[in-house]
Write a protein that holds these residues in place. Sequence first.
Motif, mmCIF file in Angstrom:
data_model
loop_
_atom_site.group_PDB
_atom_site.id
_atom_site.type_symbol
_atom_site.label_atom_id
_atom_site.label_comp_id
_atom_site.label_asym_id
_atom_site.label_seq_id
_atom_site.Cartn_x
_atom_site.Cartn_y
_atom_site.Cartn_z
ATOM 1 N N GLY A 1 -11.813 15.565 -3.606
ATOM 2 C CA GLY A 1 -10.370 15.337 -3.691
ATOM 3 C C GLY A 1 -9.622 16.289 -2.784
ATOM 4 O O GLY A 1 -9.986 17.461 -2.657
ATOM 5 N N ASP A 2 -8.600 15.790 -2.137
ATOM 6 C CA ASP A 2 -7.721 16.600 -1.294
ATOM 7 C C ASP A 2 -6.300 16.333 -1.799
ATOM 8 O O ASP A 2 -5.741 15.266 -1.519
ATOM 9 C CB ASP A 2 -7.875 16.196 0.170
ATOM 10 N N PHE A 3 -5.743 17.275 -2.577
ATOM 11 C CA PHE A 3 -4.484 17.035 -3.261
ATOM 12 C C PHE A 3 -3.417 18.054 -2.886
ATOM 13 O O PHE A 3 -3.714 19.200 -2.582
ATOM 14 C CB PHE A 3 -4.669 17.115 -4.782
ATOM 15 N N ARG A 4 -2.172 17.609 -2.977
ATOM 16 C CA ARG A 4 -1.011 18.486 -2.842
ATOM 17 C C ARG A 4 -0.224 18.340 -4.145
ATOM 18 O O ARG A 4 0.056 17.215 -4.591
ATOM 19 C CB ARG A 4 -0.148 18.055 -1.657
ATOM 20 N N ILE A 5 0.136 19.461 -4.750
ATOM 21 C CA ILE A 5 0.877 19.439 -6.011
ATOM 22 C C ILE A 5 2.301 19.897 -5.739
ATOM 23 O O ILE A 5 2.521 20.948 -5.145
ATOM 24 C CB ILE A 5 0.216 20.353 -7.055
ATOM 25 N N THR A 6 3.274 19.081 -6.186
ATOM 26 C CA THR A 6 4.687 19.394 -6.031
ATOM 27 C C THR A 6 5.324 19.432 -7.417
ATOM 28 O O THR A 6 5.138 18.500 -8.210
ATOM 29 C CB THR A 6 5.395 18.316 -5.191
ATOM 30 N N ILE A 7 6.059 20.497 -7.706
ATOM 31 C CA ILE A 7 6.760 20.601 -8.985
ATOM 32 C C ILE A 7 8.010 19.736 -8.907
ATOM 33 O O ILE A 7 8.807 19.863 -7.982
ATOM 34 C CB ILE A 7 7.109 22.066 -9.295
ATOM 35 N N LEU A 8 8.185 18.842 -9.873
ATOM 36 C CA LEU A 8 9.278 17.883 -9.852
ATOM 37 C C LEU A 8 10.535 18.361 -10.578
ATOM 38 O O LEU A 8 11.646 17.979 -10.219
ATOM 39 C CB LEU A 8 8.834 16.556 -10.482
ATOM 40 N N ASP A 9 10.374 19.148 -11.620
ATOM 41 C CA ASP A 9 11.507 19.537 -12.451
ATOM 42 C C ASP A 9 11.176 20.862 -13.131
ATOM 43 O O ASP A 9 10.058 21.358 -13.024
ATOM 44 C CB ASP A 9 11.767 18.438 -13.489
ATOM 45 N N ALA A 10 12.149 21.395 -13.849
ATOM 46 C CA ALA A 10 11.946 22.656 -14.563
ATOM 47 C C ALA A 10 10.926 22.469 -15.681
ATOM 48 O O ALA A 10 10.792 21.387 -16.258
ATOM 49 C CB ALA A 10 13.276 23.139 -15.146
ATOM 50 N N ALA A 11 10.220 23.541 -15.975
ATOM 51 C CA ALA A 11 9.240 23.523 -17.051
ATOM 52 C C ALA A 11 9.949 23.517 -18.399
ATOM 53 O O ALA A 11 11.025 24.092 -18.551
ATOM 54 C CB ALA A 11 8.327 24.744 -16.953
ATOM 55 N N GLN A 12 9.343 22.842 -19.361
ATOM 56 C CA GLN A 12 9.829 22.875 -20.735
ATOM 57 C C GLN A 12 8.945 23.839 -21.500
ATOM 58 O O GLN A 12 7.723 23.690 -21.506
ATOM 59 C CB GLN A 12 9.739 21.496 -21.384
ATOM 60 N N VAL A 13 9.560 24.813 -22.150
ATOM 61 C CA VAL A 13 8.817 25.788 -22.947
ATOM 62 C C VAL A 13 9.066 25.482 -24.413
ATOM 63 O O VAL A 13 10.215 25.364 -24.846
ATOM 64 C CB VAL A 13 9.235 27.230 -22.618
ATOM 65 N N ILE A 14 7.993 25.337 -25.165
ATOM 66 C CA ILE A 14 8.065 24.993 -26.581
ATOM 67 C C ILE A 14 7.306 26.056 -27.370
ATOM 68 O O ILE A 14 6.203 26.452 -26.993
ATOM 69 C CB ILE A 14 7.410 23.617 -26.834
#
Length: 132
Positions: A9-22
């Motif tokens: 696998g050759d992947f690129r990870i992009t963060i889309l939105d703010a993290a939700q902390v629970i």
Amino acid sequence: MPLEEGIVGDFRITILDAAQVIVSDEAHLQVKLPINLAGKVQVERRVFGQMVQTSVPINENLAPEVRFTPSIGSDYGLQLEDVSLLSLNGRLRVSVLGFQINIEPFVKGELERQLQNPRLLDLLGGFSLAPS
């Protein structure tokens, strides 16, 4: 990232939105981070004595959930203990030569290995609670 023999696998990870902390319980926090996983999966298999190679594009939105126990270290830095990946919250299947390949276990395994990195907070832009 090698996923299995003959599958890479050759992947690129992009963060889309703010993290939700629970707050999941008295000692644990849970973080849900919306990401986009884009790239390709290369499959190389021997079929009837012939080597067959193909590449399949991947473009999936996921929301991995990670659970951990936060603690403050002797240097007043935040430390994460008991880090575990609960779910990817998405399906990762590719169709190659008529076969359905579920790559979720491979991606999940790689993310779990990365979560054990002791420098995880540095990679995530960690912070310190030490007085200035």
